[in-house]
Design an enzyme around this catalytic site. Sequence first.
Site, PDB file in Angstrom:
ATOM      1  CE  LYS A 107       5.106  -9.474  -3.673  1.00  0.00           C
ATOM      2  NZ  LYS A 107       6.001  -9.006  -2.562  1.00  0.00           N
ATOM      3  N   GLY A 118       6.295   1.560  -1.528  1.00  0.00           N
ATOM      4  CA  GLY A 118       7.524   0.898  -1.950  1.00  0.00           C
ATOM      5  C   GLY A 118       8.296   1.795  -2.896  1.00  0.00           C
ATOM      6  CB  SER A 119      11.006   1.060  -5.240  1.00  0.00           C
ATOM      7  OG  SER A 119      10.487   0.266  -6.289  1.00  0.00           O
ATOM      8  CB  THR A 120       9.873   5.794  -7.572  1.00  0.00           C
ATOM      9  OG1 THR A 120       9.810   6.584  -6.380  1.00  0.00           O
ATOM     10  CG2 THR A 120       9.298   6.586  -8.721  1.00  0.00           C
ATOM     11  CB  VAL A 164       8.003  -1.470  -7.663  1.00  0.00           C
ATOM     12  CG1 VAL A 164       6.814  -2.423  -7.518  1.00  0.00           C
ATOM     13  CG2 VAL A 164       9.307  -2.261  -7.635  1.00  0.00           C
ATOM     14  CD  GLU A 168       5.450   6.998   1.270  1.00  0.00           C
ATOM     15  OE1 GLU A 168       6.519   7.359   0.707  1.00  0.00           O
ATOM     16  OE2 GLU A 168       5.412   6.252   2.244  1.00  0.00           O
ATOM     17  CB  CYS A 213       9.711   6.890   2.432  1.00  0.00           C
ATOM     18  SG  CYS A 213       8.332   6.866   3.583  1.00  0.00           S
ATOM     19  CD  GLU A 219      14.114   6.257  -1.935  1.00  0.00           C
ATOM     20  OE1 GLU A 219      13.369   6.472  -0.970  1.00  0.00           O
ATOM     21  OE2 GLU A 219      13.754   5.619  -2.948  1.00  0.00           O
TER      22      GLU A 219
END
Length: 542
Positions: A213, A266-268, A270, A294, A328, A426
């Site tokens: 995805k 991606g984001s923490t 999610v 990560e 990141c 962030e």
Amino acid sequence: MNNVVTPPTPVNEPILGYLPGSKERSELKAELKAQERQIIEIPCIINGEEVFTGDVVEQVMPHDHSHVIARVHMAGEKEVNDAINAALDAHKMWSTMPWESRCAIFLKASEMLAGPRRAEINASTMLNQSKTCHQAEIDSACELIDFWRFNSDYCRQIYEDLQPPVSPSSMWNSSEVRPLEGFVFSVTPFNFSSIAANLPSSAAIMGNTGVWKPSRNSYVSNYRLMKLMMDAGLPGGVINFIPGKASVVGDICMSHSELAGVHFTGSTAVFRKLWKDVANNLENLRSYPRIVGETGGKDFIVAHPDCDRRALLVAMLRGSFEFQGQKCSAASRAYVPQSVWDAIKEDYCDEVSKITMGDPRDFSNFMSAVIDRKSFDNITGYIDRAKADSGCEIVTGGGYDDSKGYFIEPTTIICKDSRYESMSEEIFGPVLSVHVYPDNDFERILEVCDTTSEYALTGSIFAKDRRHIETALAALRFSAGNFYINDKPTGAVVGQQPFGGARGSGTNDKAGSPLNLLRWVSPRSIKETFAPPHDWGYGFLN
């Protein structure tokens, strides 16, 4: 004599300079012109076949958001289920293919990317993600080439090293390096084309098949990379390219009984949701899925009063503002002694004022636009709140304009409060928050740095005296998975600095090393006994 098969020794791909008059510059300029005139149709790719769903969304350039570059056919429930089935159907063929043959595909892809496809992939990354030619070169060309080269060699090492060292004369011990049973779900970010292609391909190198995805903000470059892997000989069904909404693709994949692994960047927030989804569905899963992620970062620079001040200045500027801070690993907070800040403030502000910002097709620009409206609104919210806060002073930037593209000036905020929101949260944009501390508070500020943020991805220390470096290394031991001494906290190189962090920054499975590839295998230990016992009794029974 047995043939020993060893892939080519991996070497890091040299970074091209794109200097005026160079061959690579003229080729890239021509490719940019060709691609900017196109509006390509991007399908799902399932079992090697293009699937046009008719549910279309448009992809635009972030630096010119009225300029459409693609029409993307989004996956629905049928396409997602078809992709999972294609991956499962291809599993036996792919997992039993010799590892050398699997690696050969990605080594071929690396050579195609290093040569005839380099301008194509770099240009698509520049237009799709608003990267300068240099940022595209180090990402979508060099780093991805390195991933494919080094991962192939790491694959060899794993197949060789996992064999048991001892077999007594009465038996033969061996280990079969199997892939995971099921499919791997790869969820990739917009900011690095190299990461986008590496997540599904690193699992594939080890014999896994899966569903990819891509991010909604990088469909064009990711689609071209998918086509590149197919052109290198990747069989249908091994990687299935599924653009679509997270609520559709993610929900179906995460609830499927054959989910074997999740490879995520991606984001923490999610990632935590994905982990919860796995935990809540364990009783319905065949296996315990491997979860590799990560996620976010609040990456730091700490300066000692006795440091190379010019090197610090350059690290702050490059580390914070290259690719608009959308890494990141980008430096987003700095702790600078009062004496050092007094000495460099004027020069720092002057240097930042020289940064040029605009369309990446203009090679004189150092920065371009942030990725989309959501990101623009989030970043400017931090800037506006800092402007209204008496404890903050904006010394560079602070301006923004979304009339044509999502442009935000390189912004530096001096924060009296070392734990102010922009020092701890962030932001993922061109914003550096600086806390100026008393010169005699170095050890205290290390503790502040360690405890201010939930993240632990990258960080750096600037100091001349080795004793101060050692003090920082000890105090910040768990504050960053990638730690830099007298350098900016960005720019990890495959094969040199394996990348990843812990705490809220992920599982630290180190992309660019064998540690990551080990997560995608499930070894089977085999013992063959040549002289099995025929008497069930033991001597002590007498």
